[in-house]
Design a protein around this motif. Structure first.
Motif, mmCIF file in Angstrom:
data_model
loop_
_atom_site.group_PDB
_atom_site.id
_atom_site.type_symbol
_atom_site.label_atom_id
_atom_site.label_comp_id
_atom_site.label_asym_id
_atom_site.label_seq_id
_atom_site.Cartn_x
_atom_site.Cartn_y
_atom_site.Cartn_z
ATOM 1 N N GLU A 74 -6.356 -2.392 -14.284
ATOM 2 C CA GLU A 74 -6.282 -1.001 -14.764
ATOM 3 C C GLU A 74 -4.837 -0.575 -14.980
ATOM 4 O O GLU A 74 -4.498 0.036 -16.009
ATOM 5 N N TYR A 75 -3.958 -0.917 -14.036
ATOM 6 C CA TYR A 75 -2.574 -0.453 -14.148
ATOM 7 C C TYR A 75 -1.729 -1.342 -15.049
ATOM 8 O O TYR A 75 -0.773 -0.854 -15.682
ATOM 9 N N TYR A 76 -2.065 -2.623 -15.176
ATOM 10 C CA TYR A 76 -1.385 -3.422 -16.202
ATOM 11 C C TYR A 76 -1.738 -2.871 -17.577
ATOM 12 O O TYR A 76 -0.888 -2.819 -18.476
ATOM 13 N N ASP A 77 -2.987 -2.453 -17.736
ATOM 14 C CA ASP A 77 -3.403 -1.829 -19.001
ATOM 15 C C ASP A 77 -2.602 -0.564 -19.284
ATOM 16 O O ASP A 77 -2.193 -0.313 -20.421
ATOM 17 N N LYS A 78 -2.411 0.251 -18.259
ATOM 18 C CA LYS A 78 -1.635 1.484 -18.423
ATOM 19 C C LYS A 78 -0.206 1.158 -18.858
ATOM 20 O O LYS A 78 0.368 1.827 -19.723
ATOM 21 N N SER A 90 6.760 2.141 -12.881
ATOM 22 C CA SER A 90 5.865 2.501 -11.785
ATOM 23 C C SER A 90 4.471 1.927 -12.011
ATOM 24 O O SER A 90 3.828 1.430 -11.079
ATOM 25 N N TYR A 91 3.994 1.997 -13.255
ATOM 26 C CA TYR A 91 2.694 1.399 -13.573
ATOM 27 C C TYR A 91 2.699 -0.089 -13.231
ATOM 28 O O TYR A 91 1.740 -0.625 -12.651
ATOM 29 N N LEU A 92 3.772 -0.773 -13.616
ATOM 30 C CA LEU A 92 3.859 -2.212 -13.365
ATOM 31 C C LEU A 92 3.899 -2.532 -11.874
ATOM 32 O O LEU A 92 3.227 -3.451 -11.403
ATOM 33 N N ARG A 93 4.676 -1.754 -11.117
ATOM 34 C CA ARG A 93 4.777 -2.035 -9.685
ATOM 35 C C ARG A 93 3.489 -1.694 -8.956
ATOM 36 O O ARG A 93 3.114 -2.381 -7.996
ATOM 37 N N ILE A 94 2.788 -0.654 -9.401
ATOM 38 C CA ILE A 94 1.468 -0.358 -8.825
ATOM 39 C C ILE A 94 0.527 -1.523 -9.097
ATOM 40 O O ILE A 94 -0.190 -1.986 -8.201
ATOM 41 N N ALA A 95 0.536 -2.005 -10.332
ATOM 42 C CA ALA A 95 -0.314 -3.137 -10.699
ATOM 43 C C ALA A 95 0.033 -4.365 -9.856
ATOM 44 O O ALA A 95 -0.861 -5.051 -9.342
ATOM 45 N N ASP A 96 1.325 -4.641 -9.698
ATOM 46 C CA ASP A 96 1.749 -5.789 -8.895
ATOM 47 C C ASP A 96 1.286 -5.643 -7.446
ATOM 48 O O ASP A 96 0.853 -6.609 -6.812
ATOM 49 N N GLY A 97 1.405 -4.416 -6.926
ATOM 50 C CA GLY A 97 0.970 -4.178 -5.553
ATOM 51 C C GLY A 97 -0.510 -4.446 -5.371
ATOM 52 O O GLY A 97 -0.935 -5.080 -4.389
ATOM 53 N N TYR A 98 -1.297 -3.965 -6.316
ATOM 54 C CA TYR A 98 -2.734 -4.232 -6.256
ATOM 55 C C TYR A 98 -3.020 -5.727 -6.395
ATOM 56 O O TYR A 98 -3.885 -6.279 -5.705
ATOM 57 N N TYR A 99 -2.294 -6.390 -7.298
ATOM 58 C CA TYR A 99 -2.496 -7.824 -7.521
ATOM 59 C C TYR A 99 -2.207 -8.607 -6.240
ATOM 60 O O TYR A 99 -3.004 -9.457 -5.828
ATOM 61 N N ILE A 100 -1.074 -8.318 -5.633
ATOM 62 C CA ILE A 100 -0.703 -9.015 -4.405
ATOM 63 C C ILE A 100 -1.716 -8.732 -3.305
ATOM 64 O O ILE A 100 -2.029 -9.605 -2.490
ATOM 65 N N GLY A 101 -2.265 -7.522 -3.301
ATOM 66 C CA GLY A 101 -3.285 -7.152 -2.322
ATOM 67 C C GLY A 101 -4.676 -7.629 -2.690
ATOM 68 O O GLY A 101 -5.651 -7.282 -2.009
ATOM 69 N N GLN A 102 -4.778 -8.414 -3.757
ATOM 70 C CA GLN A 102 -6.034 -9.021 -4.219
ATOM 71 C C GLN A 102 -7.054 -7.977 -4.681
ATOM 72 O O GLN A 102 -8.257 -8.239 -4.667
ATOM 73 N N PRO A 144 0.814 -1.225 0.000
ATOM 74 C CA PRO A 144 0.000 0.000 0.000
ATOM 75 C C PRO A 144 0.844 1.271 0.000
ATOM 76 O O PRO A 144 0.546 2.224 -0.730
ATOM 77 N N ALA A 145 1.924 1.282 0.805
ATOM 78 C CA ALA A 145 2.798 2.455 0.832
ATOM 79 C C ALA A 145 3.531 2.600 -0.500
ATOM 80 O O ALA A 145 3.692 3.715 -1.013
ATOM 81 N N ALA A 146 3.964 1.481 -1.070
ATOM 82 C CA ALA A 146 4.660 1.534 -2.358
ATOM 83 C C ALA A 146 3.751 2.115 -3.430
ATOM 84 O O ALA A 146 4.172 2.971 -4.223
ATOM 85 N N ILE A 147 2.508 1.663 -3.449
ATOM 86 C CA ILE A 147 1.552 2.179 -4.432
ATOM 87 C C ILE A 147 1.392 3.686 -4.275
ATOM 88 O O ILE A 147 1.380 4.428 -5.274
ATOM 89 N N GLU A 148 1.261 4.130 -3.049
ATOM 90 C CA GLU A 148 1.081 5.569 -2.798
ATOM 91 C C GLU A 148 2.238 6.385 -3.367
ATOM 92 O O GLU A 148 2.025 7.401 -4.040
ATOM 93 N N TRP A 149 3.476 5.938 -3.133
ATOM 94 C CA TRP A 149 4.632 6.710 -3.586
ATOM 95 C C TRP A 149 4.845 6.600 -5.093
ATOM 96 O O TRP A 149 5.241 7.584 -5.732
ATOM 97 N N PHE A 150 4.583 5.438 -5.662
ATOM 98 C CA PHE A 150 4.678 5.331 -7.123
ATOM 99 C C PHE A 150 3.637 6.213 -7.805
ATOM 100 O O PHE A 150 3.916 6.845 -8.833
ATOM 101 N N ARG A 151 2.452 6.280 -7.221
ATOM 102 C CA ARG A 151 1.418 7.131 -7.803
ATOM 103 C C ARG A 151 1.793 8.608 -7.675
ATOM 104 O O ARG A 151 1.509 9.409 -8.572
ATOM 105 N N LYS A 152 2.437 8.962 -6.593
ATOM 106 C CA LYS A 152 2.924 10.340 -6.450
ATOM 107 C C LYS A 152 3.962 10.650 -7.520
ATOM 108 O O LYS A 152 3.961 11.737 -8.111
#
Length: 205
Positions: free
Chosen positions: A59-63, A40-52, A16-24
């Motif tokens: 959305e972010y894999y698409d980006k 950053s798009y990929l890591r946000i997507a991975d973070g969401y994926y791992i968080g189910q 969750p923290a990683a997603i926040e900073w990558f989005r910033k």
């Protein structure tokens, strides 16, 4: 930078923290480094994926897939496509999942995710009772990726499809090959039980 902070949290598995900073990082566009934006798009997507949070992951894999740059390597695109497909499957969008996998296998034949995609596609065909198509994919794995960990699972699936179709001789042959090649594998006992069941059906016991 926000990007480096994001990676620090990602490595600590604080997604969750990683997603926040990558989005910033993406929002403020503090750098024009397209490779980092794409990553950053990929890591946000991975973070969401791992968080189910699979819809957000899609959305972010698409980006990431749509972020075309000169340094956007094939490995990034096929990875994003494969992960998106798996997420679609979890979201019960099987047709969309299969379309993505077929596209991946068509566009990136040499991808390191090709065998994973082929196996996922085979399992999806089985879900839809498209067993002939599933057999094509499972046999492709056995023939084209002999060192893959998916070979054992594929052989068992091939044998089971033949068994369910009452093609007992074919099923028996595959189960026997499985036991001969993988006598110490966990599922060998199950295969032996299936062999006995087939012999019983064929009145060979």
């Amino acid at each position: 930078t926000n990007y480096n902070i994001g990676y620090s949290y990602f490595k600590k598995k604080d997604y969750p923290a990683a997603i926040e900073w990558f989005r910033k990082f993406i929002a403020f566009k503090e750098e024009t480094d397209s490779a980092k934006i794409k990553d950053s798009y990929l890591r946000i997507a991975d973070g969401y994926y791992i968080g189910q949070k699979y819809a957000d992951a899609v959305e972010y894999y698409d980006k990431a897939i749509g972020f075309k740059t000169s340094d956007f390597s094939r490995g990034d695109i096929d990875y994003a496509m494969f992960q998106k497909a798996v997420a679609m499957g979890i979201l019960k969008k099987n047709d969309e999942k299969m379309a993505i996998l077929e596209n991946l296998l068509s566009e990136y034949k040499e991808s390191k995710y090709a065998v994973d995609a082929t196996y996922q596609l085979a399992k999806s065909h089985m879900t839809k009772n498209e067993n002939d198509k599933a057999l094509v994919n499972f046999n492709s794995i056995v023939s084209n990726y002999p060192n893959s960990s998916y070979v054992k699972k594929s052989m068992l699936n091939i044998a089971q499809i033949y068994f369910n179709n009452n093609e007992l001789d074919k099923s028996l042959e595959v189960f026997k090959n499985f036991v001969d090649n993988y006598p110490n594998f966990d599922d060998s006992q199950t295969a032996l039980e299936q062999i006995l069941s087939i012999y019983t059906k064929l009145n060979k016991v």
